[in-house]
Each structure stands twice: as structure tokens, then as C-alpha cells.
Write an enzyme that holds these catalytic residues in place. Sequence first.
Site, PDB file in Angstrom:
ATOM      1  N   GLU A  38      83.157 -30.842 -31.122  1.00 25.93           N
ATOM      2  CA  GLU A  38      82.515 -29.922 -30.640  1.00 25.93           C
ATOM      3  C   GLU A  38      83.108 -29.040 -29.367  1.00 25.93           C
ATOM      4  O   GLU A  38      82.584 -29.938 -28.464  1.00 25.93           O
ATOM      5  CB  GLU A  38      80.353 -30.392 -30.822  1.00 25.93           C
ATOM      6  CG  GLU A  38      80.106 -29.753 -31.156  1.00 25.93           C
ATOM      7  CD  GLU A  38      78.926 -29.112 -29.676  1.00 25.93           C
ATOM      8  OE1 GLU A  38      78.387 -27.777 -29.973  1.00 25.93           O
ATOM      9  OE2 GLU A  38      78.861 -29.326 -28.546  1.00 25.93           O
TER      10      GLU A  38
ATOM     11  N   ASP B  70      80.334 -34.203 -28.923  1.00 23.72           N
ATOM     12  CA  ASP B  70      79.341 -33.350 -28.327  1.00 23.72           C
ATOM     13  C   ASP B  70      79.931 -32.882 -27.059  1.00 23.72           C
ATOM     14  O   ASP B  70      80.808 -33.361 -26.401  1.00 23.72           O
ATOM     15  CB  ASP B  70      78.062 -34.117 -28.396  1.00 23.72           C
ATOM     16  CG  ASP B  70      77.486 -33.152 -27.732  1.00 23.72           C
ATOM     17  OD1 ASP B  70      76.634 -31.443 -28.800  1.00 23.72           O
ATOM     18  OD2 ASP B  70      76.772 -33.371 -26.270  1.00 23.72           O
TER      19      ASP B  70
HETATM   20  C1  GLC Z   1      76.169 -29.456 -27.988  1.00 21.88           C
HETATM   21  C2  GLC Z   1      75.176 -29.578 -28.934  1.00 21.88           C
HETATM   22  C3  GLC Z   1      73.605 -29.176 -28.308  1.00 21.88           C
HETATM   23  C4  GLC Z   1      73.355 -29.140 -26.899  1.00 21.88           C
HETATM   24  C5  GLC Z   1      74.540 -29.121 -25.668  1.00 21.88           C
HETATM   25  C6  GLC Z   1      74.331 -29.908 -24.663  1.00 21.88           C
HETATM   26  O1  GLC Z   1      76.532 -28.044 -27.818  1.00 21.88           O
HETATM   27  O2  GLC Z   1      75.305 -29.341 -30.404  1.00 21.88           O
HETATM   28  O3  GLC Z   1      72.270 -29.068 -29.224  1.00 21.88           O
HETATM   29  O4  GLC Z   1      72.849 -28.460 -26.492  1.00 21.88           O
HETATM   30  O5  GLC Z   1      75.609 -29.894 -26.757  1.00 21.88           O
HETATM   31  O6  GLC Z   1      74.567 -31.975 -24.462  1.00 21.88           O
END
Ligand code: GLC
Length: 654
Positions: free
Chosen positions: A326, A284
Site C-alpha cells: 500500500e 500498510d
Molecule cells: C494507510 C491506510 C489509511 C491510514 C494510513 C495510516 O494509508 O490506508 O487508512 O490512515 O495508512 O495508517
Amino acid sequence: MYEQVSHSLLNKILDDLKPEIRKEDLRHFYTRLGANFYAIYSLFHHLYGQRDDFEKQMLRLVEVMAKQYIRRSDELKAVDVARENDHNWFLSQDWVGMALYTDGFAGDLKGVKSHLGYLQELGVNMVHLMPILKVPDGASDGGYAVCDFREIDERVGTLEELGELAGAMRQRDILLTLDVVANHTSNEHAWAERAREGNETYQDYYYIFDNRDVPDMFEETLPEIFPETAPGNFTFDEQMNKWVMTVFNEYQWDLNYSNPAVFIEMVDIILFWANQGADIVRLDAVAFLWKKIGTTSQNEREAHLILQLMKDCSQVTAPGVLFIAEAIVAPVEIIKYFGEDAVIAKECEIAYNATFMALLWEAVATKNAKLLETSIRSLPGKLDRATWLNYVRCHDDIGLGFDDNDIVKAGYDPFAHRRFLVDYFTGVYDASPAKGQPFGRNHKTGDARISGTLASLVGLETALEINDPAAIQRSIDVILLLHSMIMSFGGIPLLYYGDEIGTLNDSAFLDDENKAFDNRWMHRPMIDWDKAENRKQHGSVEQRIFEGLQKMIAVRKSTPAFSDYNNRELIDTGNPHLFVFIRSNPFMPGNNVLVVGNFDDSPQSLTLSDLSNRGRFEYGRLQDLYSGESPSMFKDQLVVPPLSFYWLCHGGLN
Ligand code: GLC
């Protein structure tokens, strides 16, 4: 590569390994460690070589990898070896994913297990369970504020139940994807609690400052991620009497990767989840891993080095496990998360194709593919053995992260165009049937993103309210058109739970004080299984969407041209409403598929003779793989109905 300095250190580390590690049978581990050691050493040295305890930290890292290897089950070790032998396995067209919240989809982990049949009915064989780890009782950013990286939130189940689910999925050939939230922890994590109590070792796990000097310097260039609800990037902690870096919400403390202990902890955690049966780990917010004063602290070179190092370490212990990046950042930056200056992926094998997602939405609003085509054309080529995660909707907002130059090339003004898109999807624009909400509006920069479910954004909610059959059909057509694009573009399509039955916006979050301030919850539904049953009722909205997707998935799986070997050629048709590309079959040259999407409300034509030398699409009978029928033609012009798509192959060849 063999290199003396690193090799002598490796020999020393192997001598120093604890007896309980040395006595184990680590053959595969040692070969992989030998193969990757120079890379691991170089990266680790680059990041942490200036420290006096560098060698001690290297030993610790190797111990962590070895211990997790010892704990890895024989079954998973066999999967590793099988995937080493079939290293392109994840590029196949066979994979179709779905992201879901465990509680929203089926209550808990046992519920997900009992609904695996539903996923298989649709054809989904990769499941991303949104974060399921222990989080605070209150706000937790949808699970992304983790208090314990090794414990499951008791509201959804136990580690044992996850093991059972993973086992059941493996039996059904369904891949399991789990999150590792690598950038931050909850302020209720034990590390944060110890830091708050004054423990300096743990204060060094975060970015903590005595006064505002450093925070103020950072703030000059750091953007705000949640400007409305979490302005600024630092939070004052009263107990410590210090400032903590909190780029996301104030309860999410950013981890300090300039401390090797943090890196080693995170490798240990990644391998822990690999050993619980994760086939794929979603990392993430990877763009944020390295902070530097004077920059946006996104996409820094060191963030990439950390990911390479994580990959190299993971390959030693659990080489069958893939990483998803991500990184929802600018188009030219996203692609770097596969790795730069390489032939095959060396950071994450998979990355969210946020660019394609946003462009598809742009095409829906403008009813043309000008920006879509321009932007995809200007992207650099992707590495080998790397693939996209193509999606239409996910649990997050839709960010309009296009490149301004591309917007200009497509004939629009960047500021006005983004504003139009937000107005369109939030229903401010008169002619729009969309029912989204603006998310993260930044009054300083004028930026905004968009929340809302797929069905509500394409107008299904409005159409149902006014009970207009033509408008309902139009929305279903757009849903299918968008999915036809992610299924055929090249990469793994990732559906979002609920979209397969046309789930509308949910306003229940407004009654929950821990969610009410974050309208992304409007598109994180609780599945209504009675409504899902309607998929069996001929003519229902649910049936028309579900069966459309089911058929698309089945056709995708039997179409080798849809595997991802960088085998896509964009076609400039001269018709701005059409998005057209050819997918070539890497295994049977000539057996290509012509993909045509019409984003306009009116029928459009495509002159096939313009495609000469591109797979003989101009000759003979064409067949649409999706409908099984011949497309309508006028002389040599293909007629593409409004808001529809074709997956065409040469009738004679199939
Ligand atoms: C990523 C997740 C999102 C979250 C962010 C902070 O972008 O997809 O939902 O708010 O990380 O953890």
C-alpha cells in the site's frame, strides 16, 4: 547464490539453533532458507551490519522464521507447495477482490462468515478484511492504530472466529487478505507504554527525541499527511517529556526500522498472520518505513530493502503468501514496490494501482481520456510475476497523484487542473452532480484530496434526490464503465463494499466524536441488508448495478486475455474521449480482446481499420463479450454509446 561468508554464518546459526527447533522436521524450511540465505544475509547486513550484535540478531531472525514454520499447519504448508508449483496462480483472471470493514459489512467476523454466499453470488473470491486488530476505544484511524498485533478487536470477534472464517473461505476458494500495519503502532501499544515508562529498549522501537533539534530538521522537508487534523510530524509526550515521531495521527507512533529488533518483531507478526490463514498480507503505508533527515522520508531506498528482506524471510516460512504494497505515492514510485532491477517481483507481488484509480476519476470529470492515456503510456513496464490491484474506490480519500509532466502533456496546467478536479467532485463546480467532500486540504500547498462514496461521486445521490431517471441511469452507467476498466486492465480488480449496490454517502460519522473530524468515514458505510435485498428486484438501482457487476465478473473469469502477463497494448485512437487497449490472450494468441471505454456524455466513434494488424478487429463480425451482442457500427466505424464500454472479440473466434 552460494557465497562463503554468508554460508559459514548459516552453518553457525544452524548449530546454534535451540534444541527444540533442531529436533523438528524442517526439510522444506532448510531448503528455502539455503536458497534465500545469501539474499537475507546481504540485506540484513546492509541494514544492520554495523552493529556489534549483528550475528546475534541474525540468529534471532532465523529462530523466528523457524518457530513460525513449526507452527504452520500442514494444510497451509500444502498450500505453499501447491503455489510453488503453480507460481503464476495469482495472475489469473479468476481473481476478483472486495475490501470491507467487518463491522460495516456484517457486524462481526461471524456475520462475514454468514455472508460469504452474498460475495460468491457476486463472484468475489478474494476478501480484504480491513484491520480487525485490537485498537484503542477512541479514535483509531479506522483500525490503523494497533495496540496489539496478535489480538483481534473484541468488538468484531476472536482469533478462533477468524480461524473459522478463514477455514470457510478456503473451502469456498476465497482468498483472505489481512493487514499488517508495519509503519506505526498505537500510542497504547505495550511497546509504546513501556517506552513511556522510561524503558530504553522500547524507546528505541520508536523515533523519540529529548528536544526539538532533530524534529525541527525533519520538519524542514517532511510533508504533512493529515494537515488539518494532525499538523506536524512529531508529538510531545508529557510523561516521557520527549518528542515522538508521529507522521500520521498524533496517536500513531512511527516504528524505528534502524533497530533490527523492530524488523524481527514485524517479520514475526507477518508470519503469525500467515499462519492464521492469510493468503495475502497487505502491508500498510510501506513508503514511510525509513526516515532520513533532509528528505520527505518516503520511498527511501532502505524502505525497499526492508520490504525485500521481509519478502525473502516470508518466502522461507510461508512461500504461498503474497504481499500487497500500500504505497499511494507518485506513479513512477509505486511501481518500484514490486522491486527494481529484477525480472520477477522481489518486494511485493501486488501493489495498489493508485495512479490508474486517480486517472479514472480524472477521466470522469473531464469526460475524456487524454490524461489517462498519456499517464499510462509514460509508466515504466511492470515486472513479471507482479500484478496490480485495480480499484475505483477504497476506504481512503482519492489523491490526485498524477505526474505534473503528464498533466502538461495532456494540455492542462497542473495546479488549475487539480483544483478543477477537487471542485468537480466536491460539487463546487456548477455542472457537476458529484457530492464529495474535500479531505486533507493543505492551505500551505493548496493540495486537497476527495472523500465520498463511488455512487455519490458519480452523481447517483443527486439524481435520486431530484428523482431524475435519466440522471440515475447516467450514474449507473458511469459506475459500470469504471468497473469495466478495472476488470479488464490487467491485475486483480478490488471492489469496495457497498459499491455493488450503489451505497451513498453516510453522514452518521459526524455524531461520533472519534470520527467526526475525518470525513473518510462518509464512505465507510454500514451495509443496509434490506437495501441489498433490492438487488433481486428487477429495475431497481441495486439490481442494475449488482447484476451489471456480477455479469462483468463472470465474463472476466472466462476471458484468459484478462489475465495479467503484461499483455496490454494501449491504442491511440485520435479520439480523446475514448480509452482503448487490446488485451492479448497469452494462451491462445490471436484470441484478443479490444477494450473500449467512452468517457463522454455523447456517442463516439472508433475507426476499426486504424487497428489493422492488431488482431483483425476490422474484419467480420465483432462480438461484445459483456452483452453478448454485436456492437453498433457505421461502415467500419464502431459506434460507442455515451458512458459505455465494449469488450470486443472477433465473433468468428469465440
Ligand atoms: C494507510 C491506510 C489509511 C491510514 C494510513 C495510516 O494509508 O490506508 O487508512 O490512515 O495508512 O495508517
